[in-house]
Design a protein around this motif. Structure first.
Motif, PDB file in Angstrom:
ATOM      1  N   TYR A  74      13.603   3.333  -8.161  1.00 26.81           N
ATOM      2  CA  TYR A  74      14.189   2.467  -9.182  1.00 26.81           C
ATOM      3  C   TYR A  74      15.459   3.049  -9.834  1.00 26.81           C
ATOM      4  O   TYR A  74      16.054   2.435 -10.710  1.00 26.81           O
ATOM      5  N   LEU A  75      15.892   4.226  -9.388  1.00 30.93           N
ATOM      6  CA  LEU A  75      17.116   4.791  -9.975  1.00 30.93           C
ATOM      7  C   LEU A  75      18.327   3.924  -9.610  1.00 30.93           C
ATOM      8  O   LEU A  75      18.422   3.426  -8.494  1.00 30.93           O
TER       9      LEU A  75
ATOM     10  N   GLY B  65       8.475   2.257  -5.916  1.00 35.91           N
ATOM     11  CA  GLY B  65       9.141   1.061  -5.404  1.00 35.91           C
ATOM     12  C   GLY B  65       8.940   0.875  -3.910  1.00 35.91           C
ATOM     13  O   GLY B  65       8.191   1.617  -3.276  1.00 35.91           O
ATOM     14  N   ASN B  66       9.660  -0.129  -3.383  1.00 39.92           N
ATOM     15  CA  ASN B  66       9.527  -0.527  -1.985  1.00 39.92           C
ATOM     16  C   ASN B  66      10.627   0.134  -1.142  1.00 39.92           C
ATOM     17  O   ASN B  66      11.804  -0.153  -1.323  1.00 39.92           O
ATOM     18  N   ALA B  67      10.221   0.996  -0.200  1.00 42.45           N
ATOM     19  CA  ALA B  67      11.183   1.792   0.585  1.00 42.45           C
ATOM     20  C   ALA B  67      11.781   1.007   1.749  1.00 42.45           C
ATOM     21  O   ALA B  67      12.658   1.507   2.461  1.00 42.45           O
ATOM     22  N   GLY B  68      11.282  -0.230   1.965  1.00 44.17           N
ATOM     23  CA  GLY B  68      11.601  -0.996   3.177  1.00 44.17           C
ATOM     24  C   GLY B  68      13.056  -0.988   3.584  1.00 44.17           C
ATOM     25  O   GLY B  68      13.387  -0.733   4.746  1.00 44.17           O
TER      26      GLY B  68
ATOM     27  N   PRO C  89       6.455   6.753   2.570  1.00 46.93           N
ATOM     28  CA  PRO C  89       6.418   6.189   1.224  1.00 46.93           C
ATOM     29  C   PRO C  89       5.095   6.471   0.513  1.00 46.93           C
ATOM     30  O   PRO C  89       4.035   6.516   1.149  1.00 46.93           O
ATOM     31  N   VAL C  90       5.167   6.646  -0.805  1.00 39.99           N
ATOM     32  CA  VAL C  90       3.952   6.661  -1.629  1.00 39.99           C
ATOM     33  C   VAL C  90       3.573   5.216  -1.895  1.00 39.99           C
ATOM     34  O   VAL C  90       4.421   4.408  -2.273  1.00 39.99           O
ATOM     35  N   VAL C  91       2.301   4.891  -1.669  1.00 41.87           N
ATOM     36  CA  VAL C  91       1.853   3.515  -1.912  1.00 41.87           C
ATOM     37  C   VAL C  91       0.671   3.525  -2.890  1.00 41.87           C
ATOM     38  O   VAL C  91      -0.218   4.363  -2.782  1.00 41.87           O
ATOM     39  N   PRO C  92       0.688   2.562  -3.830  1.00 42.87           N
ATOM     40  CA  PRO C  92      -0.419   2.471  -4.774  1.00 42.87           C
ATOM     41  C   PRO C  92      -1.413   1.377  -4.407  1.00 42.87           C
ATOM     42  O   PRO C  92      -2.347   1.112  -5.164  1.00 42.87           O
TER      43      PRO C  92
ATOM     44  N   HIS D   9       4.448   8.959 -12.814  1.00 47.60           N
ATOM     45  CA  HIS D   9       4.326   7.501 -12.678  1.00 47.60           C
ATOM     46  C   HIS D   9       3.128   7.172 -11.779  1.00 47.60           C
ATOM     47  O   HIS D   9       3.038   7.707 -10.675  1.00 47.60           O
ATOM     48  N   ILE D  10       2.228   6.323 -12.236  1.00 45.31           N
ATOM     49  CA  ILE D  10       0.979   6.094 -11.481  1.00 45.31           C
ATOM     50  C   ILE D  10       0.708   4.608 -11.241  1.00 45.31           C
ATOM     51  O   ILE D  10       1.235   3.749 -11.928  1.00 45.31           O
TER      52      ILE D  10
END
Ligand code: TUI
Length: 315
Positions: free
Chosen positions: A74-75, A98-101, A116-119, A145-146
């Motif tokens: 999100y930066l 966020g979405n790395a797509g 990617p980190v996915v929640p 951020h969680i």
């Protein structure tokens, strides 16, 4: 020797990632982890593209092993960070928040793996379709951020949803967590908080001491109303955030209060007003160790535990 599919995929000895942490994981920590055989990750969260380039160059001077960079999606200047990473070349990029797509093809064209980190399982499936090489399923026990789900709940569901390796993150700091993650179907683990309390981590000593002194309920979640919940160690600032939440204060007040608080923690060691990101597992971390001690103890104790587990089968 514990080996999983992620080891060959990215060329590491142990399936252990050091979480990329803004304001905490610089080239020194990342290269130390990679030198021992894990995957060290530079946290680019607070870095300008120029600083990130310098950090990547220093990491390359300090290790000939694969290492990664973590970016926070999100930066506002994310595209410049992405270009800097592609220009320098690293083995792996992990992404958060966020979405790395949109970036996966660009990184692949530069021969950089994307994890990617996915929640959630929804984002996990989207990221697999977009070409992600592996995923990090992160539970809300984590620091910073969680998401909403716990590690125990998210890891097996993400494993069931995709056909690429899944790394478990959140609430893991010792060999028991490592083995538990493998039992849930993960191909490895990522630890952040455990690596904060290491000799090679260059954060302020006050941050390390707070992690070491923390007990099980000291890492609290602030900022839920902003849509960006963040887990930090309880201090005066965290209590002020929670008070704002109690009063349903306007979002601008959170922003004002949080301004500069990550630097205040990492650089100034401001115990009262710093934002000391940490996972819940801080309660179990009782001493500062070297990166080598952390990784080698976990691996060796995990091997013993796995060998020992047949004792549960009777008759
Ligand atoms: O990203 C993290 N942990 C972080 S980010 C951070 S904040 C920071 N920002 C600027 C400078 C310095 C620090 C502190 N800690 N963990 C990975 C993570 N990603 N946790 C949760 C998520 C996530 C949430 C929503 C990933 C994707 C997502 O998707 C939303 C969507 O677009 O579907």
């Amino acid at each position: 020797m514990i080996k999983t599919s992620i080891c060959d995929k990215i060329g590491i000895k142990y399936p252990i990632f050091q979480g990329g942490m803004a304001w905490a994981s610089d080239y020194a920590l990342a290269s130390a982890v990679s030198n021992v055989g894990g995957l060290g990750i530079i946290g680019a969260g607070q870095m300008s593209p120029e600083l990130l380039v310098r950090e990547i160059k220093k990491a390359k001077e300090n290790t000939d092993k694969p290492f990664g960079v973590n970016i926070i999606l999100y930066l506002t200047y994310i595209d410049e960070l992405v270009d800097a990473i592609i220009h320098e070349g690293v083995s792996v990029v992990t992404t958060g928040a966020g979405n790395a797509g949109t970036y996966i093809k660009k990184f692949h064209d530069a021969n950089i793996k994307v994890i990617p980190v996915v929640p959630s399982t929804a984002l996990a499936k989207r990221m697999e379709r977009a070409g992600a090489d592996a995923l990090i399923a992160e539970g809300m026990e984590s620091g910073g951020h969680i998401g909403e789900l716990t590690t125990m709940v998210i890891v097996p569901q993400v494993v069931n949803s995709v056909n690429i390796p899944v790394i478990a993150a959140g609430g893991i700091a010792d060999y028991r967590g490592f083995v538990a993650a493998l039992c849930l179907g993960a191909s490895g683990i990522q630890m952040g908080t455990r690596f904060l309390a290491t000799k090679e981590c260059h954060i302020h000593q006050n941050w390390k001491d707070m992690v070491i002194k923390a007990s099980d309920r000291d890492a609290v979640v602030t900022g839920r109303p902003t849509g960006h919940p963040v887990r930090v160690l309880k201090n005066r600032l965290a209590k002020m955030f929670l008070e704002l939440e109690g009063k349903c204060s306007p979002l601008a007040e959170y922003e004002k209060l949080g301004m500069g608080s990550l630097k205040a923690a990492s650089i100034d060691g401001n115990i009262e007003m710093g934002s000391f990101m940490s996972g819940q597992i801080a309660g179990m971390i009782k001493e500062e160790k070297t990166v080598k001690e952390v990784i080698e103890e976990i691996v060796s104790d995990a091997e013993d535990l796995i060998s020992d587990m047949s004792k549960f089968i009777k008759g």
